[in-house]
Design a protein around this motif. Structure first.
Motif, PDB file in Angstrom:
ATOM      1  N   TYR A  45       1.728  18.416  10.904  1.00 24.27           N
ATOM      2  CA  TYR A  45       0.755  18.767   9.863  1.00 24.27           C
ATOM      3  C   TYR A  45       1.450  19.420   8.673  1.00 24.27           C
ATOM      4  O   TYR A  45       1.179  19.082   7.513  1.00 24.27           O
ATOM      5  CB  TYR A  45      -0.308  19.699  10.445  1.00 24.27           C
ATOM      6  CG  TYR A  45      -1.325  20.167   9.435  1.00 24.27           C
ATOM      7  CD1 TYR A  45      -2.289  19.295   8.939  1.00 24.27           C
ATOM      8  CD2 TYR A  45      -1.310  21.478   8.978  1.00 24.27           C
ATOM      9  CE1 TYR A  45      -3.216  19.722   8.002  1.00 24.27           C
ATOM     10  CE2 TYR A  45      -2.237  21.919   8.038  1.00 24.27           C
ATOM     11  CZ  TYR A  45      -3.186  21.037   7.564  1.00 24.27           C
ATOM     12  OH  TYR A  45      -4.104  21.457   6.635  1.00 24.27           O
ATOM     13  N   ARG A  46       2.363  20.362   8.974  1.00 27.55           N
ATOM     14  CA  ARG A  46       3.099  21.020   7.879  1.00 27.55           C
ATOM     15  C   ARG A  46       3.984  20.025   7.141  1.00 27.55           C
ATOM     16  O   ARG A  46       4.103  20.076   5.914  1.00 27.55           O
ATOM     17  CB  ARG A  46       3.940  22.175   8.436  1.00 27.55           C
ATOM     18  CG  ARG A  46       3.131  23.336   8.983  1.00 27.55           C
ATOM     19  CD  ARG A  46       4.014  24.557   9.204  1.00 27.55           C
ATOM     20  NE  ARG A  46       5.087  24.282  10.141  1.00 27.55           N
ATOM     21  CZ  ARG A  46       5.003  24.489  11.452  1.00 27.55           C
ATOM     22  NH1 ARG A  46       3.889  24.982  11.969  1.00 27.55           N
ATOM     23  NH2 ARG A  46       6.030  24.239  12.241  1.00 27.55           N
ATOM     24  N   LYS A  47       4.605  19.124   7.879  1.00 21.33           N
ATOM     25  CA  LYS A  47       5.453  18.104   7.275  1.00 21.33           C
ATOM     26  C   LYS A  47       4.642  17.199   6.357  1.00 21.33           C
ATOM     27  O   LYS A  47       5.090  16.849   5.253  1.00 21.33           O
ATOM     28  CB  LYS A  47       6.112  17.274   8.388  1.00 21.33           C
ATOM     29  CG  LYS A  47       6.986  16.126   7.903  1.00 21.33           C
ATOM     30  CD  LYS A  47       8.346  16.599   7.460  1.00 21.33           C
ATOM     31  CE  LYS A  47       9.240  15.445   7.102  1.00 21.33           C
ATOM     32  NZ  LYS A  47      10.597  15.874   6.728  1.00 21.33           N
ATOM     33  N   TYR A  48       3.452  16.830   6.799  1.00 21.39           N
ATOM     34  CA  TYR A  48       2.590  15.972   5.987  1.00 21.39           C
ATOM     35  C   TYR A  48       2.186  16.683   4.699  1.00 21.39           C
ATOM     36  O   TYR A  48       2.187  16.070   3.616  1.00 21.39           O
ATOM     37  CB  TYR A  48       1.353  15.580   6.790  1.00 21.39           C
ATOM     38  CG  TYR A  48       0.341  14.786   6.000  1.00 21.39           C
ATOM     39  CD1 TYR A  48       0.559  13.443   5.697  1.00 21.39           C
ATOM     40  CD2 TYR A  48      -0.834  15.386   5.543  1.00 21.39           C
ATOM     41  CE1 TYR A  48      -0.363  12.720   4.962  1.00 21.39           C
ATOM     42  CE2 TYR A  48      -1.760  14.666   4.804  1.00 21.39           C
ATOM     43  CZ  TYR A  48      -1.526  13.339   4.524  1.00 21.39           C
ATOM     44  OH  TYR A  48      -2.446  12.624   3.794  1.00 21.39           O
ATOM     45  N   GLN A  49       1.860  17.963   4.796  1.00 20.78           N
ATOM     46  CA  GLN A  49       1.492  18.729   3.605  1.00 20.78           C
ATOM     47  C   GLN A  49       2.659  18.805   2.615  1.00 20.78           C
ATOM     48  O   GLN A  49       2.465  18.634   1.404  1.00 20.78           O
ATOM     49  CB  GLN A  49       1.044  20.130   3.992  1.00 20.78           C
ATOM     50  CG  GLN A  49      -0.332  20.204   4.638  1.00 20.78           C
ATOM     51  CD  GLN A  49      -0.768  21.630   4.890  1.00 20.78           C
ATOM     52  OE1 GLN A  49       0.020  22.451   5.350  1.00 20.78           O
ATOM     53  NE2 GLN A  49      -2.019  21.930   4.595  1.00 20.78           N
ATOM     54  N   ARG A  50       3.874  19.051   3.128  1.00 19.13           N
ATOM     55  CA  ARG A  50       5.046  19.114   2.250  1.00 19.13           C
ATOM     56  C   ARG A  50       5.305  17.756   1.606  1.00 19.13           C
ATOM     57  O   ARG A  50       5.659  17.678   0.426  1.00 19.13           O
ATOM     58  CB  ARG A  50       6.281  19.580   3.034  1.00 19.13           C
ATOM     59  CG  ARG A  50       6.267  21.055   3.400  1.00 19.13           C
ATOM     60  CD  ARG A  50       7.641  21.530   3.821  1.00 19.13           C
ATOM     61  NE  ARG A  50       8.100  20.854   5.017  1.00 19.13           N
ATOM     62  CZ  ARG A  50       7.922  21.299   6.246  1.00 19.13           C
ATOM     63  NH1 ARG A  50       7.261  22.435   6.442  1.00 19.13           N
ATOM     64  NH2 ARG A  50       8.379  20.634   7.286  1.00 19.13           N
ATOM     65  N   TRP A  51       5.128  16.689   2.394  1.00 17.66           N
ATOM     66  CA  TRP A  51       5.363  15.345   1.858  1.00 17.66           C
ATOM     67  C   TRP A  51       4.355  15.020   0.760  1.00 17.66           C
ATOM     68  O   TRP A  51       4.714  14.456  -0.278  1.00 17.66           O
ATOM     69  CB  TRP A  51       5.258  14.327   2.992  1.00 17.66           C
ATOM     70  CG  TRP A  51       5.602  12.932   2.550  1.00 17.66           C
ATOM     71  CD1 TRP A  51       6.828  12.364   2.459  1.00 17.66           C
ATOM     72  CD2 TRP A  51       4.662  11.923   2.116  1.00 17.66           C
ATOM     73  NE1 TRP A  51       6.734  11.077   2.008  1.00 17.66           N
ATOM     74  CE2 TRP A  51       5.415  10.783   1.786  1.00 17.66           C
ATOM     75  CE3 TRP A  51       3.278  11.888   1.981  1.00 17.66           C
ATOM     76  CZ2 TRP A  51       4.821   9.613   1.333  1.00 17.66           C
ATOM     77  CZ3 TRP A  51       2.688  10.721   1.522  1.00 17.66           C
ATOM     78  CH2 TRP A  51       3.447   9.599   1.195  1.00 17.66           C
ATOM     79  N   MET A  52       3.094  15.398   0.957  1.00 19.64           N
ATOM     80  CA  MET A  52       2.072  15.153  -0.054  1.00 19.64           C
ATOM     81  C   MET A  52       2.356  15.965  -1.318  1.00 19.64           C
ATOM     82  O   MET A  52       2.166  15.470  -2.449  1.00 19.64           O
ATOM     83  CB  MET A  52       0.695  15.506   0.497  1.00 19.64           C
ATOM     84  CG  MET A  52       0.183  14.545   1.565  1.00 19.64           C
ATOM     85  SD  MET A  52      -0.010  12.853   0.953  1.00 19.64           S
ATOM     86  CE  MET A  52      -1.316  13.073  -0.270  1.00 19.64           C
ATOM     87  N   ASN A  53       2.819  17.204  -1.163  1.00 16.85           N
ATOM     88  CA  ASN A  53       3.156  18.026  -2.318  1.00 16.85           C
ATOM     89  C   ASN A  53       4.308  17.420  -3.104  1.00 16.85           C
ATOM     90  O   ASN A  53       4.289  17.406  -4.345  1.00 16.85           O
ATOM     91  CB  ASN A  53       3.507  19.451  -1.880  1.00 16.85           C
ATOM     92  CG  ASN A  53       2.294  20.227  -1.383  1.00 16.85           C
ATOM     93  OD1 ASN A  53       1.169  19.925  -1.767  1.00 16.85           O
ATOM     94  ND2 ASN A  53       2.525  21.212  -0.514  1.00 16.85           N
TER      95      ASN A  53
END
Length: 238
Positions: free
Chosen positions: A215-223
């Motif tokens: 989940y954190r990785k996905y958020q960083r990737w989207m940012n």
């Protein structure tokens, strides 16, 4: 039991010697870097040996759990037991791992020792070793990328995706099928079945942690993706 004890001692000495050699020849990279090289080597070795045991030497773990240990199964477990003792001592001394990983190492050590002492269920232990170590090269690659400044890249994303998919598939689905076969079979002893349940439960603890990481990785990737779009629009305006 004496030959087994001597074998484990020899393997432990071998892992320590490999680590000492790496520290001597590759000292500039640090202690943890060299320890993870040992971990990577053990992971590849364990996967190769246990894959041969499961797919070629036999018996098939899903069909014949609780059978007598074969010489090759014993060898694989002795080699891995020596490694786990080495890595457990290293982690405790340098305090690099949390309680979950220490619990994993403790259960692995006790499980292999129990299997060697009983003289049976070696095929299940080898299957668990295969499922546990097959994601190890990806895990170590991720660490090496992060500590060499190459993690925030396309390669880092690929390694993370492959690790998560393979981990969940092996630990949840394949591990669940293995546990079911273990529990319904009349051959394995009750204590072995309890150990299987404990290892599967621990796998779910890892899966929860991986879910949070994903989940954190996905958020960083989207940012990063949004920032790239914003920068691209700014360039067009200029």
């Amino acid at each position: 039991m004496t030959p087994l004890v001597l074998g484990v001692g020899a393997c432990l000495a071998g892992w320590i010697a490999l680590y000492a050699l790496l520290c001597y020849t590759n000292g500039s990279c640090g202690y943890e870097w060299n320890c993870r090289l040992v971990t990577l080597f053990h992971g590849i070795l364990a996967v190769c040996i246990t894959a041969y045991i499961g797919y070629i030497d036999g018996p098939w773990p899903f069909t014949y759990p609780g059978t007598k240990n074969t010489p090759l199964q014993i060898s694989a477990m002795v080699v891995s037991l020596g490694y786990f003792i080495f890595d457990m001592a290293w982690c405790v001394y340098f305090r690099t791992e949390g309680l979950v990983m220490l619990a994993h190492h403790t259960m692995s050590i006790l499980g292999i020792m129990l299997t060697l002492w009983l003289g049976e269920s070696g095929i299940e232990s080898c299957a668990v070793l295969f499922g546990s170590e097959i994601t190890n090269p990806l895990l170590q690659t991720r660490w090496f990328l992060k500590h060499s400044g190459r993690y925030n890249s396309f390669l880092g994303d690929v390694v993370d995706v492959l690790f998560v998919l393979l981990f969940v598939f092996m630990r949840v689905f394949v591990g669940g099928a293995m546990l079911y076969c273990e529990l319904v079979s009349p051959r394995p002893k009750f204590i072995i079945k309890c150990g299987g349940v404990a290892m599967y439960a621990l796998s779910w603890v890892f899966v929860v942690d991986i879910g949070r990481f994903t989940y954190r990785k996905y958020q960083r990737w989207m940012n990063r993706h949004r920032m790239a779009e914003v920068n691209g629009q700014d360039v067009k305006r200029e």
